[in-house]
Design a protein around this motif. Sequence first.
Motif, PDB file in Angstrom:
ATOM      1  N   ASP A 162      24.393 -54.578  27.333  1.00 34.08           N
ATOM      2  CA  ASP A 162      24.790 -55.355  26.160  1.00 34.08           C
ATOM      3  C   ASP A 162      26.213 -55.886  26.312  1.00 34.08           C
ATOM      4  OD1 ASP A 162      24.268 -56.151  23.369  1.00 34.08           O
ATOM      5  OD2 ASP A 162      25.968 -54.828  22.985  1.00 34.08           O
ATOM      6  N   TYR A 209      28.558 -49.953  38.718  1.00 40.78           N
ATOM      7  CA  TYR A 209      28.766 -49.392  37.389  1.00 40.78           C
ATOM      8  C   TYR A 209      28.265 -47.952  37.368  1.00 40.78           C
ATOM      9  CZ  TYR A 209      29.637 -54.114  35.977  1.00 40.78           C
ATOM     10  OH  TYR A 209      30.166 -55.353  35.881  1.00 40.78           O
ATOM     11  N   THR A 210      29.065 -47.065  36.757  1.00 47.07           N
ATOM     12  CA  THR A 210      28.724 -45.646  36.758  1.00 47.07           C
ATOM     13  C   THR A 210      27.380 -45.387  36.086  1.00 47.07           C
ATOM     14  OG1 THR A 210      31.073 -45.315  36.446  1.00 47.07           O
ATOM     15  CG2 THR A 210      29.694 -43.387  36.287  1.00 47.07           C
ATOM     16  N   SER A 211      27.111 -46.061  34.954  1.00 51.81           N
ATOM     17  CA  SER A 211      25.887 -45.733  34.215  1.00 51.81           C
ATOM     18  C   SER A 211      24.648 -46.127  35.002  1.00 51.81           C
ATOM     19  CB  SER A 211      25.863 -46.414  32.860  1.00 51.81           C
ATOM     20  OG  SER A 211      26.945 -47.220  32.666  1.00 51.81           O
ATOM     21  N   SER A 247      29.739 -44.794  28.073  1.00 53.09           N
ATOM     22  CA  SER A 247      29.532 -45.730  29.178  1.00 53.09           C
ATOM     23  C   SER A 247      30.205 -47.065  28.911  1.00 53.09           C
ATOM     24  CB  SER A 247      28.045 -45.913  29.445  1.00 53.09           C
ATOM     25  OG  SER A 247      27.388 -46.226  28.268  1.00 53.09           O
ATOM     26  N   SER A 258      23.515 -49.976  26.718  1.00 52.02           N
ATOM     27  CA  SER A 258      24.769 -50.410  26.095  1.00 52.02           C
ATOM     28  C   SER A 258      25.658 -51.142  27.088  1.00 52.02           C
ATOM     29  CB  SER A 258      25.498 -49.228  25.479  1.00 52.02           C
ATOM     30  OG  SER A 258      25.616 -48.210  26.409  1.00 52.02           O
ATOM     31  N   VAL A 259      25.657 -50.697  28.348  1.00 45.44           N
ATOM     32  CA  VAL A 259      26.459 -51.424  29.342  1.00 45.44           C
ATOM     33  C   VAL A 259      25.891 -52.824  29.549  1.00 45.44           C
ATOM     34  CG1 VAL A 259      27.076 -51.485  31.775  1.00 45.44           C
ATOM     35  CG2 VAL A 259      27.361 -49.402  30.496  1.00 45.44           C
ATOM     36  N   CYS A 301      26.447 -41.229  24.524  1.00 48.67           N
ATOM     37  CA  CYS A 301      26.290 -41.819  25.860  1.00 48.67           C
ATOM     38  C   CYS A 301      26.648 -43.291  25.852  1.00 48.67           C
ATOM     39  CB  CYS A 301      24.860 -41.653  26.338  1.00 48.67           C
ATOM     40  SG  CYS A 301      24.466 -39.969  26.675  1.00 48.67           S
ATOM     41  N   SER A 302      26.229 -44.012  24.807  1.00 49.21           N
ATOM     42  CA  SER A 302      26.545 -45.431  24.749  1.00 49.21           C
ATOM     43  C   SER A 302      28.052 -45.639  24.707  1.00 49.21           C
ATOM     44  CB  SER A 302      25.928 -46.054  23.502  1.00 49.21           C
ATOM     45  OG  SER A 302      24.569 -45.818  23.454  1.00 49.21           O
ATOM     46  N   CYS A 313      20.268 -44.943  27.289  1.00 48.16           N
ATOM     47  CA  CYS A 313      21.261 -45.452  26.336  1.00 48.16           C
ATOM     48  C   CYS A 313      22.463 -46.032  27.057  1.00 48.16           C
ATOM     49  CB  CYS A 313      21.727 -44.344  25.416  1.00 48.16           C
ATOM     50  SG  CYS A 313      20.466 -43.836  24.288  1.00 48.16           S
ATOM     51  N   SER A 314      22.928 -45.346  28.103  1.00 53.57           N
ATOM     52  CA  SER A 314      24.076 -45.869  28.837  1.00 53.57           C
ATOM     53  C   SER A 314      23.758 -47.232  29.422  1.00 53.57           C
ATOM     54  CB  SER A 314      24.445 -44.921  29.974  1.00 53.57           C
ATOM     55  OG  SER A 314      24.675 -43.647  29.489  1.00 53.57           O
ATOM     56  N   TRP A 350      11.311 -41.494  28.963  1.00 56.18           N
ATOM     57  CA  TRP A 350      11.875 -40.433  28.126  1.00 56.18           C
ATOM     58  C   TRP A 350      10.873 -39.991  27.076  1.00 56.18           C
ATOM     59  CZ3 TRP A 350      13.153 -41.724  22.828  1.00 56.18           C
ATOM     60  CH2 TRP A 350      13.563 -40.629  22.092  1.00 56.18           C
ATOM     61  N   PHE A 403      16.364 -35.108  28.085  1.00 54.15           N
ATOM     62  CA  PHE A 403      17.705 -35.429  27.576  1.00 54.15           C
ATOM     63  C   PHE A 403      18.451 -36.347  28.538  1.00 54.15           C
ATOM     64  CE2 PHE A 403      17.503 -31.703  24.667  1.00 54.15           C
ATOM     65  CZ  PHE A 403      17.777 -32.404  23.528  1.00 54.15           C
ATOM     66  N   LEU A 424       9.343 -36.279  26.687  1.00 53.01           N
ATOM     67  CA  LEU A 424       9.524 -35.488  25.475  1.00 53.01           C
ATOM     68  C   LEU A 424       8.180 -35.003  24.950  1.00 53.01           C
ATOM     69  CD1 LEU A 424      11.675 -34.647  23.361  1.00 53.01           C
ATOM     70  CD2 LEU A 424      11.012 -36.665  22.083  1.00 53.01           C
ATOM     71  N   LEU A 442       5.706 -26.644  24.917  1.00 53.46           N
ATOM     72  CA  LEU A 442       6.428 -25.696  24.048  1.00 53.46           C
ATOM     73  C   LEU A 442       5.485 -25.113  23.006  1.00 53.46           C
ATOM     74  CD1 LEU A 442       9.317 -24.633  23.409  1.00 53.46           C
ATOM     75  CD2 LEU A 442       9.449 -26.417  21.700  1.00 53.46           C
ATOM     76  N   LEU A 471      17.137 -39.873  28.305  1.00 51.39           N
ATOM     77  CA  LEU A 471      17.633 -40.578  27.124  1.00 51.39           C
ATOM     78  C   LEU A 471      19.073 -41.027  27.332  1.00 51.39           C
ATOM     79  CD1 LEU A 471      17.283 -41.455  24.191  1.00 51.39           C
ATOM     80  CD2 LEU A 471      18.107 -39.232  23.489  1.00 51.39           C
ATOM     81  N   ALA A 472      19.899 -40.124  27.905  1.00 55.69           N
ATOM     82  CA  ALA A 472      21.293 -40.475  28.142  1.00 55.69           C
ATOM     83  C   ALA A 472      21.389 -41.669  29.088  1.00 55.69           C
ATOM     84  CB  ALA A 472      22.036 -39.280  28.714  1.00 55.69           C
ATOM     85  N   TRP A 475      12.526 -30.540  29.276  1.00 58.65           N
ATOM     86  CA  TRP A 475      13.531 -30.687  28.235  1.00 58.65           C
ATOM     87  C   TRP A 475      14.800 -31.317  28.771  1.00 58.65           C
ATOM     88  CZ3 TRP A 475      11.662 -30.269  23.820  1.00 58.65           C
ATOM     89  CH2 TRP A 475      12.453 -30.053  22.720  1.00 58.65           C
TER      90      TRP A 475
END
Lengths: 151, 151
Positions: free
Chosen positions: B106, B40-42, A103, B103-104, A99-100, B99-100, B134, B92, B138, B145, B95-96, B88
């Motif tokens: 950053d 920005y998409t993320s 993006s 990082s964007v 994902c990082s 992270c996106s 997240w 996920f 989880l 579960l 988290l995605a 679940w």
Amino acid sequence: MDDVPGALGTSASLALRLGQAIFSIASLLFMCLDIDFYSYTSFCFLVTIMGLVVPWSLTLALVDGYSVFFKRPSRQPGVMSVIVVGDWVLSFLSLAAACSTASVTDVLINSTSFCHSRMCSRYQLSAAMTFLSWFLSLASSLFNLWLLPSL
Amino acid sequence: MDDVPGALGTSASLALRLGQAIFSIASLLFMCLDIDFYSYTSFCFLVTIMGLVVPWSLTLALVDGYSVFFKRPSRQPGVMSVIVVGDWVLSFLSLAAACSTASVTDVLINSTSFCHSRMCSRYQLSAAMTFLSWFLSLASSLFNLWLLPSL
């Protein structure tokens, strides 16, 4: 064999592990060859994680191959737990890296001054390979988790 | 009650759900208020996912609250499976998104021309809140579960 298909020691697991290793190596090659990936944190993160996934998958592929072609090893609950947790952690890290990378590549493509010819398409391919590796890693983890209560 | 703590209908689950809802709302507020996040998409992805997590968590928090303070509802395996799978998938996706966004942010911080005063720190806070959401999501998913085979 009344096994769960895909659990440790089956031929499906061997296929999953080989797939993980191949996609991880492809992701590393797309990212590293001729590209200065170390200028962005997320690309370094991807390289680090893929560098962990490759030896992990190859080791477990060797175990599976030995188990398929020679004799079946005994499955101890402790060892299986370590494998499930390792797969789990590596799958989360792979998803985070994919994902990082995806993006950051998106941002770089939109600000065209950063993106030289062919570089960004290679970043995209690398992110796609990492997604595929994540998917196979998650599948391995789920199959082994399914087996765990019956040990 | 010989229940798994954290499974649907316990007070620990109520606390987890409220935590998820609070962190998701905080993440949305940090991202949306006074900031043009849609460039920005993320960031759009983060807003979409958090917009899914908030109603999901609040609904399940209501169910847990009813179960804790009034009477315990019957746990049907089908309903529990839907809740586990939903948790679940949302975990996920959270988290995605986290992270996106991280990082964007950053990349934006390193290329200082994009980052106006206070904007990037709010993006960072939003990503941190999403990571916390997240983690709680989880945890809920794992506890439910764990309960599933005993139904």
